[in-house]
Enzyme design. Structure first.
Site, PDB file in Angstrom:
ATOM      1  N   LYS A 209      40.998  37.762  57.138  1.00  0.00           N
ATOM      2  CA  LYS A 209      40.912  36.261  57.362  1.00  0.00           C
ATOM      3  C   LYS A 209      40.448  35.504  55.740  1.00  0.00           C
ATOM      4  CE  LYS A 209      41.526  32.559  59.361  1.00  0.00           C
ATOM      5  NZ  LYS A 209      40.256  32.345  60.327  1.00  0.00           N
ATOM      6  N   CYS A 265      39.636  24.934  58.079  1.00  0.00           N
ATOM      7  CA  CYS A 265      39.373  26.115  57.926  1.00  0.00           C
ATOM      8  C   CYS A 265      39.669  26.586  56.791  1.00  0.00           C
ATOM      9  CB  CYS A 265      40.396  27.032  58.164  1.00  0.00           C
ATOM     10  SG  CYS A 265      40.369  27.225  60.426  1.00  0.00           S
TER      11      CYS A 265
END
Length: 441
Positions: A209, A265
């Site tokens: 990620k 994010c």
């Protein structure tokens, strides 16, 4: 017997995952420690804007007429422990205040609470974005007979429902065949539709990620750096991006120059990645991310200066500035680390009379920046404006009528901070159009 699934944490990630698991046919129980959130979700409503999510919830939340009844919500850890065969941990990992590292306190608390109630034989699956090495540590918190797997999320705000039901890849970090088998059962439908299922170890799953977000951030900051060079050399960054985007090795996605990335994010993930690399003694491997972050933040200041130049290069004091966009991206109400609001706030602090309009982010923007002015439409936002800033690329803004807006402003000057408006159309309506990294005419 069909697996029963729990979802710990019902924010943006958790609420979407819970609804999607119900859509895939599972009995699902979602948990959150905030009673108001559980009450809202139990009525089929969501505390954020995400296209299609509220409709999916209404389709499955128990107690709603016509629903499957497969999805319920609770605040009880004991109920979660007794119910679940597979527990997905989807809590937030924000950036620590005053540091680059991420705050693991919510994840740690969730694992500590779950460890006290989880049944032997259950599988706990981490989905939160965590520093590499966390899974190894968290696995030790779980009682004997309870396995851990790591299954990072790759959701795009605005497309989260589709990304969950039809993922472009499923990554699972496991230690044994049983955990893999259970997760193959959970994701049988998307895998059957062709979604790749990548099986790896804990550290690699955790790194995927942050590596993906770092690559995307790098690509965005690269084209923004090229925009700076284009501005200095009188080049056209849009044409440059089009030309290099035809190269299959590069691709055209994420090559639109503008005021940079934000949200909950990308910024915090690349900073946490740098911090963790430093802890591992591999800080030199990620020093380039400091420049990526720097380029990104610099774009916001450059938009402020572009606005100042458009107003004659003097003070913002007493000048009316319209800002179209408050969210960090379209199709979301998320204003976390929003470049649009950051620019609006900087201009306001320097004396500008700033009025903001956004299709979905007004309520969140008001909470974060209560001293800015807000309007109920784009037309109202630009009324009397000396300059208009387009800072979030909503479709609504691309479809605006420049002639209609031109009748409301004090001066027909538009600065396109997303390189998304039709320059020829706006200029034909008498506007001075400027965009970052583009020729003036």
């Amino acid at each position: 017997m069909a697996l029963k699934i729990t979802v710990i944490g019902t924010g943006y990630l958790g609420a979407t995952h819970a609804a999607a698991m119900a859509e895939l046919g599972f009995e699902v129980l979602g948990l959150d420690v905030v009673p108001e959130k559980i009450e809202l979700l139990s009525s089929g409503r969501v505390p954020m804007y995400e296209p299609g999510l509220e409709e999916l919830l209404a389709k499955h939340v128990a107690g709603i007429e016509g629903s499957s009844g497969r999805l319920r919500f609770t605040t009880s850890w004991e109920e979660v422990g007794a119910f679940g065969d597979v527990h997905f941990v989807c809590v937030n990992t924000p950036q620590k205040h005053g540091e680059y590292a991420c705050d693991m306190s919510y994840v740690d608390a969730a694992f500590a609470s779950l460890a006290g109630v989880v049944r032997e034989g259950a599988l706990v699956v981490g989905k939160s974005t965590v520093p590499v090495g966390s899974a190894e540590r968290l696995a030790a918190l779980l009682p004997a007979g309870v396995e851990l797997a790591w299954n990072p999320e790759f959701l795009r705000e605005g497309f989260a429902v589709d990304d969950t039901l039809h993922p472009d890849r499923i990554v699972v970090g496991v230690r044994g065949e049983r955990a893999e088998k259970l997760l193959r059962e959970v994701y049988a439908v998307p895998v059957g539709e062709g979604s790749p299922f990548v099986v790896t170890d804990f550290p690699t799953a955790e790194l995927v990620k942050t590596a993906a977000n770092s690559f995307l951030a790098t690509k965005i900051s690269f084209i923004n750096a090229m925009a700076e060079v284009c501005e200095a050399a009188d080049g056209d960054v849009a044409k440059l991006a089009e030309a290099i985007g035809h190269d299959d090795r590069i691709g055209a996605k994420f090559l639109r120059a503008g005021i940079g990335f934000g949200g909950g994010c990308l910024p915090k993930d690349i900073r946490a990645f740098m911090a963790r690399a430093g802890e591992l003694g591999a800080d030199q491997a990620l020093t380039f991310l400091r420049e990526i972050d720097s380029i990104n933040m610099r774009r916001r200041g450059q938009m402020v200066e572009m606005a100042r130049e458009a107003l004659g290069g003097n003070s913002f004091l007493g000048r009316r500035v319209a800002v179209l966009g408050a969210t960090f991206k379209p199709d979301s109400d998320d204003v976390r680390d929003s470049p649009a609001l950051n620019v609006a706030g900087q201009i306001h602090l320097q004396g500008g009379q700033v009025t903001v309009y956004d299709p979905k982010g007004m309520e969140n923007a008001r909470r974060l920046f209560p001293t800015l002015g807000y309007a109920d439409s784009a037309l109202e936002a630009v009324r009397g404006a000396d300059v208009v800033l387009h800072l979030t690329e909503w479709r609504e803004f691309r479809e605006l009528d420049p002639a209609e807006l031109g009748g409301a402003v004090s001066a027909r000057i538009v600065l396109d901070g997303r390189n998304a408006l039709d320059a020829a159309r706006w200029r034909a309506a008498g506007w001075t159009y400027r965009a970052m990294g583009r020729p003036r005419a």
